[in-house]
Design a protein around this motif. Sequence first.
Motif, short mmCIF file in Angstrom:
data_model
loop_
_atom_site.label_atom_id
_atom_site.label_comp_id
_atom_site.label_asym_id
_atom_site.label_seq_id
_atom_site.Cartn_x
_atom_site.Cartn_y
_atom_site.Cartn_z
N THR A 76 0.86 -1.28 -0.20
CA THR A 76 -0.06 -0.10 -0.03
C THR A 76 0.75 1.20 0.17
OG1 THR A 76 -0.17 0.22 2.35
CG2 THR A 76 -1.52 -1.23 1.33
N PRO A 77 0.23 2.49 -0.65
CA PRO A 77 1.15 3.40 -0.51
C PRO A 77 1.56 4.23 0.98
CG PRO A 77 -0.64 3.71 -2.07
CD PRO A 77 -0.96 2.57 -1.31
N ALA A 78 0.84 3.62 1.87
CA ALA A 78 1.10 4.20 3.27
C ALA A 78 2.29 3.42 3.97
CB ALA A 78 0.05 3.87 4.20
N GLU A 79 2.59 2.25 3.18
CA GLU A 79 3.70 1.60 3.58
C GLU A 79 5.18 2.20 2.83
OE1 GLU A 79 2.68 -2.88 4.37
OE2 GLU A 79 1.74 -2.28 2.53
N ARG A 80 4.99 2.75 1.98
CA ARG A 80 6.12 3.10 0.98
C ARG A 80 6.71 4.54 1.30
NH1 ARG A 80 2.45 0.52 -2.90
NH2 ARG A 80 2.06 2.51 -3.71
N PHE A 81 7.76 4.63 1.46
CA PHE A 81 8.52 6.09 1.68
C PHE A 81 9.90 5.79 1.65
CE2 PHE A 81 8.72 4.05 6.06
CZ PHE A 81 10.04 4.45 6.64
N ALA A 82 10.63 6.89 1.39
CA ALA A 82 12.10 7.08 1.41
C ALA A 82 12.67 8.14 2.09
CB ALA A 82 12.78 7.12 -0.29
N VAL A 83 13.96 8.23 2.51
CA VAL A 83 14.66 9.22 3.36
C VAL A 83 15.79 9.37 2.49
CG1 VAL A 83 15.81 10.13 5.31
CG2 VAL A 83 13.51 8.54 5.65
N PHE A 84 16.10 10.59 2.07
CA PHE A 84 17.47 11.32 1.25
C PHE A 84 17.85 11.96 2.21
CE2 PHE A 84 14.07 10.30 -1.98
CZ PHE A 84 14.83 9.09 -2.56
N THR A 85 19.28 11.75 2.57
CA THR A 85 20.07 12.60 3.21
C THR A 85 21.48 13.23 2.47
OG1 THR A 85 19.85 11.27 5.18
CG2 THR A 85 21.91 12.54 5.46
N GLY A 86 21.66 14.46 2.71
CA GLY A 86 22.96 14.99 2.15
C GLY A 86 23.92 15.51 3.02
N SER A 87 25.06 15.39 3.06
CA SER A 87 26.10 16.05 3.74
C SER A 87 27.27 16.55 3.16
CB SER A 87 26.89 14.76 4.70
OG SER A 87 27.41 14.03 3.93
#
Length: 250
Positions: free
Chosen positions: A42-53
């Motif tokens: 389901t869409p509620a289960e799908r996510f991503a976290v992107f990090t820059g440094s």
Amino acid sequence: MRLILLAAALLAAVPTAAQAAKARQAAPPLRADTSTCRTGVTPAERFAVFTGSMPARRGTDRMAMRFELQIREAPDTGYRTVKAPSFGRWERSQPGRRGFIYSKRVDGLKAPATYRTVVRYRWYDDAGAVIASATRTAPQCTQPDPRPNLRLLALRATAGPAPGTTTYLLTVVNSGRGPAAAFEVAAGPDDDGAAATVTVGGMAAREARVLEVTARSCAPDGRVRIRLDVGAVIAESSETDNDVRRSCPE
């Protein structure tokens, strides 16, 4: 598609003097990461976290990053930019920092699709002028197709209850990532279209089941036609393997 910004964090202070001294000497690398790539049905289960440094350079007063979210969807072979709240704007550090780290999260990702983030970096002097810039691309986050997919794995047969009939034993699997609701399966000789049907009350993802369909016997040198999801009521990740013809089983 709902896109939500995750909280962003600067480098944290450390409690001891030794750690503080080490922190003053160290600085984060110039880097773009996909910190988290969560898939789901389901869409509620799908996510991503992107990090820059980024580390400070000589003469740096402030640093800044800008995240650009991109998506690739079939049949396209390239990425396109997705408009999302907070993406596409410059996030700035506090002055005088040794480094800068920032993260953004997107929720409700579409599937099937592949996401990535392009991170742009700038270094400013105390007059606000840009003294350097760079660009990095984070590794992609792939969201596989969450739909079910019905496939015929094997075909066997036994004598039917009446002369001239055969009970066809069909091993059917839902090879997709999502459950399949109720559907019909038909089997019978391919020469004249004679077939019988059986109703399946649904199948879980990755479930395999042996179905029995009794129909007219096929000729020894003939073929059997098997149709999965006869009424085309299931939206599948692939619709090309629902109509199958096999040699008449012995």
